[in-house]
Scaffold this motif. Structure first.
Motif, short mmCIF file in Angstrom:
data_model
loop_
_atom_site.label_atom_id
_atom_site.label_comp_id
_atom_site.label_asym_id
_atom_site.label_seq_id
_atom_site.Cartn_x
_atom_site.Cartn_y
_atom_site.Cartn_z
N ASN A 132 45.22 2.62 -7.23
CA ASN A 132 45.83 1.62 -6.33
C ASN A 132 47.35 0.79 -6.69
O ASN A 132 47.54 0.91 -8.19
CB ASN A 132 45.38 0.06 -6.41
CG ASN A 132 44.06 -0.61 -7.15
OD1 ASN A 132 44.85 -0.94 -8.92
ND2 ASN A 132 43.02 -0.44 -7.06
N GLU A 133 48.14 0.34 -6.81
CA GLU A 133 48.74 -0.36 -7.09
C GLU A 133 48.96 -2.02 -7.24
O GLU A 133 50.59 -2.89 -7.64
CB GLU A 133 50.57 -0.59 -6.22
CG GLU A 133 50.59 1.10 -5.76
CD GLU A 133 51.65 0.29 -4.43
OE1 GLU A 133 52.39 -0.27 -4.08
OE2 GLU A 133 52.55 2.01 -4.32
N SER A 134 47.84 -2.41 -7.59
CA SER A 134 47.58 -3.55 -8.39
C SER A 134 47.99 -3.80 -9.73
O SER A 134 48.64 -3.09 -10.32
CB SER A 134 46.03 -4.18 -8.53
OG SER A 134 45.21 -3.32 -9.09
N ASN A 135 48.31 -5.51 -10.24
CA ASN A 135 48.15 -5.42 -11.75
C ASN A 135 46.98 -4.68 -12.77
O ASN A 135 47.08 -5.06 -13.62
CB ASN A 135 48.06 -6.81 -12.33
CG ASN A 135 49.67 -7.42 -11.18
OD1 ASN A 135 50.49 -6.51 -10.83
ND2 ASN A 135 49.91 -8.93 -11.03
N LEU A 136 45.01 -4.64 -12.29
CA LEU A 136 44.38 -3.67 -13.12
C LEU A 136 44.49 -2.77 -12.71
O LEU A 136 44.75 -1.91 -12.35
CB LEU A 136 43.64 -4.62 -12.69
CG LEU A 136 42.28 -4.13 -13.53
CD1 LEU A 136 42.59 -4.70 -14.76
CD2 LEU A 136 40.98 -4.37 -12.46
N GLU A 137 44.39 -1.52 -13.84
CA GLU A 137 44.59 -0.79 -14.46
C GLU A 137 43.34 -0.05 -14.76
O GLU A 137 43.05 -0.80 -16.53
CB GLU A 137 45.48 0.67 -15.01
CG GLU A 137 46.98 -0.19 -14.03
CD GLU A 137 47.82 1.06 -14.39
OE1 GLU A 137 47.98 1.51 -15.77
OE2 GLU A 137 49.24 1.09 -13.96
N ALA A 180 40.32 -1.21 -19.45
CA ALA A 180 40.53 -1.78 -18.84
C ALA A 180 42.46 -2.25 -18.97
O ALA A 180 42.55 -2.38 -19.67
CB ALA A 180 40.23 -2.89 -17.90
N THR A 181 43.19 -2.51 -18.36
CA THR A 181 44.99 -2.87 -18.45
C THR A 181 44.74 -3.90 -17.63
O THR A 181 45.11 -3.60 -16.35
CB THR A 181 45.70 -2.55 -18.89
OG1 THR A 181 45.36 -1.36 -19.91
CG2 THR A 181 46.82 -2.59 -19.27
N TYR A 182 45.04 -5.47 -18.07
CA TYR A 182 45.94 -5.95 -16.19
C TYR A 182 47.21 -6.48 -17.39
O TYR A 182 47.64 -7.14 -18.78
CB TYR A 182 44.76 -7.67 -16.43
CG TYR A 182 44.88 -8.36 -15.37
CD1 TYR A 182 45.42 -8.18 -14.01
CD2 TYR A 182 45.83 -9.06 -15.75
CE1 TYR A 182 45.56 -8.99 -13.37
CE2 TYR A 182 46.97 -10.12 -14.70
CZ TYR A 182 46.15 -10.69 -13.46
OH TYR A 182 46.80 -10.43 -12.50
N TRP A 188 54.28 -8.92 -20.84
CA TRP A 188 52.44 -9.14 -21.31
C TRP A 188 51.54 -8.60 -20.28
O TRP A 188 51.20 -8.93 -19.47
CB TRP A 188 52.44 -11.04 -21.45
CG TRP A 188 53.53 -11.79 -21.92
CD1 TRP A 188 54.92 -12.58 -21.46
CD2 TRP A 188 52.57 -11.56 -23.50
NE1 TRP A 188 55.01 -13.07 -22.90
CE2 TRP A 188 53.81 -12.62 -24.20
CE3 TRP A 188 52.07 -11.30 -24.54
CZ2 TRP A 188 54.07 -13.64 -25.51
CZ3 TRP A 188 51.55 -12.32 -25.21
CH2 TRP A 188 53.31 -12.69 -25.96
N ALA A 189 50.42 -7.98 -22.08
CA ALA A 189 49.35 -7.77 -20.67
C ALA A 189 48.44 -7.50 -21.12
O ALA A 189 48.18 -7.50 -22.77
CB ALA A 189 49.84 -6.07 -20.52
N LEU A 190 47.17 -7.45 -21.03
CA LEU A 190 45.82 -7.27 -21.62
C LEU A 190 44.57 -6.28 -21.97
O LEU A 190 44.93 -6.10 -20.49
CB LEU A 190 45.55 -8.84 -21.71
CG LEU A 190 43.71 -9.27 -21.70
CD1 LEU A 190 43.96 -9.34 -23.51
CD2 LEU A 190 42.73 -10.08 -21.38
N THR A 191 44.92 -5.82 -22.75
CA THR A 191 44.55 -4.15 -22.44
C THR A 191 42.51 -4.63 -23.23
O THR A 191 42.66 -5.03 -24.75
CB THR A 191 44.95 -3.17 -23.36
OG1 THR A 191 45.96 -2.95 -22.57
CG2 THR A 191 43.36 -2.01 -23.24
N VAL A 192 41.26 -4.29 -22.39
CA VAL A 192 40.18 -4.70 -23.58
C VAL A 192 39.42 -3.37 -22.89
O VAL A 192 39.83 -2.30 -21.66
CB VAL A 192 39.55 -4.92 -22.36
CG1 VAL A 192 37.66 -5.78 -22.97
CG2 VAL A 192 39.79 -6.68 -22.63
N GLY A 193 38.95 -2.42 -24.10
CA GLY A 193 38.08 -1.40 -23.86
C GLY A 193 36.51 -1.26 -24.72
O GLY A 193 36.75 -1.99 -25.69
#
Length: 199
Positions: A132-137, A180-182, A188-193
């Motif tokens: 989708n085109e949201s801020n969350l990938e 997941a990346t927000y 600025w972006a936050l990635t957690v994995g």
């Protein structure tokens, strides 16, 4: 090597990649001189004198090493309403019959050594990906791996046969993973994995 792509439907595609190589040469002649090089000489009755130079060595190597491998990957991609699904399957079949100098001389005190190995590898991976085109990938998936490996080292002479015996190694591995990346903004972006593996 070769690759084929199919668009099976508007939402389903497949990719097949295949590779095969075969090498047969006297690569085992490399490194015939056995250190220390200044002591690396033999009695003439054994067939000749091995040079003290690592680049000039005697050898009774009569056969060539034979190595070949077949590998393939089959990938399916499915576009669903809110996520994408991917299936990735790999297969590899490797065979190696390597001849190398055993005694560093041109005679046959020991015949050339023979290193035989064979490996069959299979892996399967499943992925779910956001589309989708949201801020969350995000991506989540599972992975399974299996390898069966067999090897043996042989050295022969007129009076003795040496072998390490057939060595078998079976490897099984499993994994679950996710990331997941927000995106807060353009800067600025936050990635957690994370990944859990068992072997």
């Amino acid at each position: 090597s070769g690759r084929v792509h199919w668009d099976l439907t508007d939402t389903l595609s497949a990719d097949l990649m295949v590779d095969y190589w075969h090498k047969k040469d006297a690569e085992g002649l490399q490194g015939n001189a056995l250190p220390p090089f200044n002591l690396n000489t033999s009695i003439v009755g054994f067939g000749g004198v091995t040079s003290t130079s690592p680049d000039e060595t005697g050898s009774d190597l009569t056969d060539k090493s034979d190595t070949k491998e077949f590998s393939s990957q089959l990938r399916f991609d499915v576009n669903l309403d809110s996520v994408d699904f991917a299936s990735i399957t790999t297969l590899s079949d490797f065979e190696n019959d390597w001849f190398g100098e055993s005694d560093g001389i041109s005679g046959s005190f020991f015949t050339p050594g023979d290193f035989i190995e064979e490996s069959k590898t299979l892996s399967q991976e499943f992925q779910l990906l956001s589309n989708n085109e949201s801020n969350l990938e995000w991506i989540a998936g599972a992975f399974v791996y299996s390898d069966e490996h067999e090897s043996e080292i042989l050295i022969f002479s007129d009076v003795i046969h040496l072998s390490q015996g057939i060595q078998d190694t079976d490897t099984k591995a499993y994994a679950l993973f996710g990331q997941a990346t927000y995106d807060f903004n353009d800067n600025w972006a936050l990635t957690v994995g994370g990944r859990y593996s068992y072997e």
